[in-house]
Design an enzyme around this catalytic site. Structure first.
Site, PDB file in Angstrom:
ATOM      1  N   GLU A  41       0.860  -1.190   0.000  1.00  0.00           N
ATOM      2  CA  GLU A  41       0.000   0.000   0.000  1.00  0.00           C
ATOM      3  C   GLU A  41       0.896   1.239   0.000  1.00  0.00           C
ATOM      4  O   GLU A  41       1.563   1.524   0.991  1.00  0.00           O
ATOM      5  CB  GLU A  41      -0.914   0.017   1.230  1.00  0.00           C
ATOM      6  CG  GLU A  41      -1.774   1.276   1.320  1.00  0.00           C
ATOM      7  CD  GLU A  41      -2.521   1.402   2.625  1.00  0.00           C
ATOM      8  OE1 GLU A  41      -2.867   2.543   3.007  1.00  0.00           O
ATOM      9  OE2 GLU A  41      -2.770   0.366   3.289  1.00  0.00           O
ATOM     10  N   ARG A  45       0.131  10.295   0.767  1.00  0.00           N
ATOM     11  CA  ARG A  45       0.406  11.337   1.757  1.00  0.00           C
ATOM     12  C   ARG A  45       1.525  12.278   1.318  1.00  0.00           C
ATOM     13  O   ARG A  45       1.705  13.337   1.905  1.00  0.00           O
ATOM     14  CB  ARG A  45       0.799  10.704   3.101  1.00  0.00           C
ATOM     15  CG  ARG A  45      -0.300   9.861   3.715  1.00  0.00           C
ATOM     16  CD  ARG A  45       0.168   9.248   5.027  1.00  0.00           C
ATOM     17  NE  ARG A  45      -0.648   8.114   5.403  1.00  0.00           N
ATOM     18  CZ  ARG A  45      -0.419   7.328   6.442  1.00  0.00           C
ATOM     19  NH1 ARG A  45       0.645   7.564   7.205  1.00  0.00           N
ATOM     20  NH2 ARG A  45      -1.208   6.323   6.721  1.00  0.00           N
ATOM     21  N   THR A  69      -4.528   6.118   1.519  1.00  0.00           N
ATOM     22  CA  THR A  69      -4.948   7.490   1.816  1.00  0.00           C
ATOM     23  C   THR A  69      -5.709   8.082   0.632  1.00  0.00           C
ATOM     24  O   THR A  69      -5.538   9.255   0.265  1.00  0.00           O
ATOM     25  CB  THR A  69      -3.741   8.391   2.197  1.00  0.00           C
ATOM     26  OG1 THR A  69      -2.792   7.634   2.962  1.00  0.00           O
ATOM     27  CG2 THR A  69      -4.213   9.550   3.076  1.00  0.00           C
ATOM     28  N   LYS A 129     -11.265  -1.813   5.740  1.00  0.00           N
ATOM     29  CA  LYS A 129     -10.127  -1.504   6.606  1.00  0.00           C
ATOM     30  C   LYS A 129     -10.704  -1.055   7.954  1.00  0.00           C
ATOM     31  O   LYS A 129     -11.623  -0.223   7.989  1.00  0.00           O
ATOM     32  CB  LYS A 129      -9.308  -0.390   5.969  1.00  0.00           C
ATOM     33  CG  LYS A 129      -8.250   0.236   6.865  1.00  0.00           C
ATOM     34  CD  LYS A 129      -7.510   1.312   6.072  1.00  0.00           C
ATOM     35  CE  LYS A 129      -6.580   2.127   6.951  1.00  0.00           C
ATOM     36  NZ  LYS A 129      -5.754   3.062   6.156  1.00  0.00           N
TER      37      LYS A 129
END
Length: 206
Positions: A41, A45, A69, A129
């Site tokens: 992943e 960011r 994100t 998640k």
């Protein structure tokens, strides 16, 4: 088996990667994959996130690269264009989920409560998640959710460590966990890829 379930079952831990230096993306991915962590992943960011996804996708074919994100429909479009094979979000909005479903890309939307999980279930999403895992109740919360919502499967992320990961992975509604403990910043800065590979190998055996 759905594609997202297949991805979640590939390895027990998904490294949550923040790329500051694009030159580190490929060697870091190679080290993780060699250690047995094939699902990566790469978060959005930093400004390097999308470029890192594209590079890893191109140069590390064994990796399954996702974007983390992801918080807007624009992020969905940009991530898919970069080659992301799945998406991960810290939370979820109707617009975000609809964009992911329209793009036909697997998504792990973030939830912290049963109500949020039920809203996603109403859209046909059963894989989520659980974030922030420890702050949102950890193992006891996931055990509680399993009673009324046994059809849901989770990837807990947030506060997961090498020490507590096995407790999460032992739960029947947890398919994998997300973590950063194998991404030692000093080792990455020193380009000590063998050390990263070693930590990845230990994580892959959890």
């Amino acid at each position: 088996m759905s594609r997202i379930e297949e991805i979640m079952l590939t390895s027990p831990v998904i490294p949550v990667i923040v790329i500051d230096d694009i030159a580190q993306a490929v060697p870091l991915a190679n080290a993780l994959v060699r250690g047995g962590l094939k699902v990566l992943e790469v978060t959005l960011r930093t400004e390097q996130g999308l470029a890192a996804i594209a590079l890893i996708k191109e140069q590390v074919p064994e990796a399954i690269v996702g974007a983390g994100t992801v918080i807007s429909p624009e992020d969905v479009a940009a991530s898919v264009a970069a080659g992301a094979e799945f998406l991960v979000s810290p939370g979820s909005t109707g617009e975000l989920v609809d964009a992911a479903l329209a793009a036909a890309v697997p998504i792990l939307p973030g939830v912290a409560t049963p109500s949020e999980a039920m809203a996603l279930l109403a859209k046909g999403i059963k894989y989520m998640k659980f974030f922030p895992a420890q702050a949102a109740g950890g193992v006891p919360m996931l055990k509680s959710i399993a009673g009324p919502l046994p059809q849901l499967k989770f990837c807990p992320t947030g506060g997961i460590t090498e020490a507590n990961a096995p407790e999460f992975l032992a739960l029947p509604n947890v398919l994998c966990v997300g973590g950063t403990w194998m991404l030692d910043k000093n080792q990455i800065a020193a380009k000590d890829w063998s050390a990263i590979e070693g930590k990845a190998r230990a994580a892959a055996q959890l």
